[in-house]
Design a protein around this motif. Sequence first.
Motif, PDB file in Angstrom:
ATOM      1  N   UNK A 135       0.894  -1.239  -0.082  1.00 52.14           N
ATOM      2  CA  UNK A 135      -0.199   0.068   0.049  1.00 52.14           C
ATOM      3  C   UNK A 135       0.880   1.308   0.261  1.00 52.14           C
ATOM      4  N   UNK A 136       2.133   1.145   0.665  1.00 48.81           N
ATOM      5  CA  UNK A 136       2.844   2.617   0.770  1.00 48.81           C
ATOM      6  C   UNK A 136       3.752   2.696  -0.514  1.00 48.81           C
ATOM      7  N   UNK A 137       4.250   1.521  -1.126  1.00 54.29           N
ATOM      8  CA  UNK A 137       5.395   1.758  -2.240  1.00 54.29           C
ATOM      9  C   UNK A 137       4.312   1.610  -3.420  1.00 54.29           C
ATOM     10  N   UNK A 138       3.262   1.005  -3.690  1.00 54.11           N
ATOM     11  CA  UNK A 138       2.227   1.164  -4.835  1.00 54.11           C
ATOM     12  C   UNK A 138       2.896   0.319  -5.800  1.00 54.11           C
ATOM     13  N   UNK A 143       8.427   5.169   9.264  1.00 52.64           N
ATOM     14  CA  UNK A 143       9.158   4.282   8.505  1.00 52.64           C
ATOM     15  C   UNK A 143       8.760   3.533   7.215  1.00 52.64           C
ATOM     16  N   UNK A 144       7.137   3.848   6.930  1.00 52.46           N
ATOM     17  CA  UNK A 144       6.660   3.594   5.645  1.00 52.46           C
ATOM     18  C   UNK A 144       7.123   4.842   4.599  1.00 52.46           C
ATOM     19  N   UNK A 145       7.224   5.985   4.974  1.00 59.47           N
ATOM     20  CA  UNK A 145       7.740   7.201   4.258  1.00 59.47           C
ATOM     21  C   UNK A 145       9.195   6.992   3.909  1.00 59.47           C
ATOM     22  N   UNK A 146       9.993   6.455   4.954  1.00 58.97           N
ATOM     23  CA  UNK A 146      11.514   6.218   4.603  1.00 58.97           C
ATOM     24  C   UNK A 146      11.617   5.113   3.514  1.00 58.97           C
ATOM     25  N   UNK A 147      10.773   4.118   3.394  1.00 62.40           N
ATOM     26  CA  UNK A 147      10.759   2.875   2.437  1.00 62.40           C
ATOM     27  C   UNK A 147      10.504   3.632   1.123  1.00 62.40           C
ATOM     28  N   UNK A 148       9.584   4.493   1.252  1.00 63.07           N
ATOM     29  CA  UNK A 148       9.136   5.076  -0.061  1.00 63.07           C
ATOM     30  C   UNK A 148      10.275   5.786  -0.479  1.00 63.07           C
ATOM     31  N   UNK A 149      10.848   6.681  -0.015  1.00 63.52           N
ATOM     32  CA  UNK A 149      11.819   7.602  -0.362  1.00 63.52           C
ATOM     33  C   UNK A 149      13.183   6.839  -0.754  1.00 63.52           C
ATOM     34  N   UNK A 150      13.412   5.741  -0.185  1.00 67.61           N
ATOM     35  CA  UNK A 150      14.463   4.876  -0.519  1.00 67.61           C
ATOM     36  C   UNK A 150      14.288   4.018  -1.978  1.00 67.61           C
ATOM     37  N   UNK A 163       1.483  -1.052   7.481  1.00 66.13           N
ATOM     38  CA  UNK A 163       0.462  -1.913   6.409  1.00 66.13           C
ATOM     39  C   UNK A 163       0.685  -3.461   6.731  1.00 66.13           C
ATOM     40  N   UNK A 164       1.342  -3.772   7.634  1.00 61.04           N
ATOM     41  CA  UNK A 164       1.463  -5.209   7.714  1.00 61.04           C
ATOM     42  C   UNK A 164       0.016  -5.918   7.712  1.00 61.04           C
ATOM     43  N   UNK A 165      -1.005  -5.707   8.466  1.00 60.80           N
ATOM     44  CA  UNK A 165      -2.225  -6.292   8.402  1.00 60.80           C
ATOM     45  C   UNK A 165      -2.883  -6.246   7.075  1.00 60.80           C
ATOM     46  N   UNK A 166      -2.755  -5.227   6.262  1.00 55.89           N
ATOM     47  CA  UNK A 166      -3.504  -5.042   5.013  1.00 55.89           C
ATOM     48  C   UNK A 166      -2.615  -5.970   3.889  1.00 55.89           C
ATOM     49  N   UNK A 167      -1.229  -6.017   4.288  1.00 54.94           N
ATOM     50  CA  UNK A 167      -0.691  -6.804   3.452  1.00 54.94           C
ATOM     51  C   UNK A 167      -0.985  -8.338   3.427  1.00 54.94           C
ATOM     52  N   UNK A 168      -0.994  -8.966   4.868  1.00 57.59           N
ATOM     53  CA  UNK A 168      -1.325 -10.149   5.041  1.00 57.59           C
ATOM     54  C   UNK A 168      -2.872 -10.425   4.403  1.00 57.59           C
ATOM     55  N   UNK A 169      -3.784  -9.507   4.795  1.00 55.04           N
ATOM     56  CA  UNK A 169      -5.146  -9.721   4.083  1.00 55.04           C
ATOM     57  C   UNK A 169      -4.947 -10.050   2.562  1.00 55.04           C
TER      58      UNK A 169
END
Length: 350
Positions: free
Chosen positions: A19-22, A336-343, A54-60
């Motif tokens: 959901x974060x990285x699209x 943490x999610x925004x850092x992943x996107x930036x990386x 977004x771990x729960x959303x990814x798992x679902x």
Amino acid sequence: MGVIDKAAVIEVLREVPDPELQQDLVSLGMVDRVEVDGVSISVRIELTTPACPYRDRIEAGVRTALEGTGAERIDISFGASVRGPQKEPLPGVRNIVVVGSGKGGVGKSTVAANLAASLAIDRAAVGLLDADIYGPSQGKMFAVEGSRLMADDKKHILPLKSYGVRIISIANLVEDGQALTWRGPILHGTLNQMLNQTLWGELDYLVVDLPPGTGDVQLSLSQLVPVTGAVLVTTPQDIALLDVRRAYNMFRKTHIPVLGVIENMAYYRLPDGTRDYIFGEGGAEAFAESEDLPLLGQIPIARSVRESGDQGKPIVLVDPDDPQAQAFWSVSRRLAGRISVQVMMQLPVL
């Protein structure tokens, strides 16, 4: 029912996005393992941070996709591997994240302390550099005030450790209460020493608590190391937002990406559950929207936050169920999610 094909499992996982990285999990390299045994499927997903919001959303999403294969048994497990830019900013350090405000009095150091502690609780490897040379406070907040930094036989500075966070502060290098009157060149050299001569070890995140303003330390930091991104801390009132805008413009000029805005002391929760917006309402949200930045969260003002800081233990450690602690935790995971996107934006497309 026939045996499920492993290749087919991987293909259905291509339909599950982060959901974060699209992007889909397979393209992102987040599908670490797929095992098929008849009509049973076992998969391991490697998240980009242990603090993934977004771990729960990814798992679902994964479970729904795998159910479409006709599997009778599905086992989903998770790991986490924090990614950083191709070139590490410091040996072993994957990401440097700076916390700034442009002015004092907005609770920036309290926010930085609780962000670092929250990430550590989520099992990330975290360091905290107190770069507020004239007003260091992290030693107090992590109960290492008065402890002295030591060096190994190779002259590497050994960080102090508290609550799972590795800490460096100028307060642990000078005598207690000593007033520092250093100017630019000395500040630059000191910051360089604290960054590059410290034996940080393996860190997912090095959080840097910046001093107020837009002066020597901020400029030196941008010259000394590549920074993954910056977080802006403000209170809701106009006078604070004037200064946070200056900090935002400084980060833009020094080519440091801004990851988002945190509104501290956003409101006071009254006994009846209503909110008293002591410093005004909606200021940070309006600023973030005007600059197309994420509002990472709003932290209420409460006595418990102040008391925990004075006691040398961030509120997220003192009482994880406290509403203020929950707010900090939510913000740290969004960060943490925004850092992943930036990386991901910085990494080359393969």
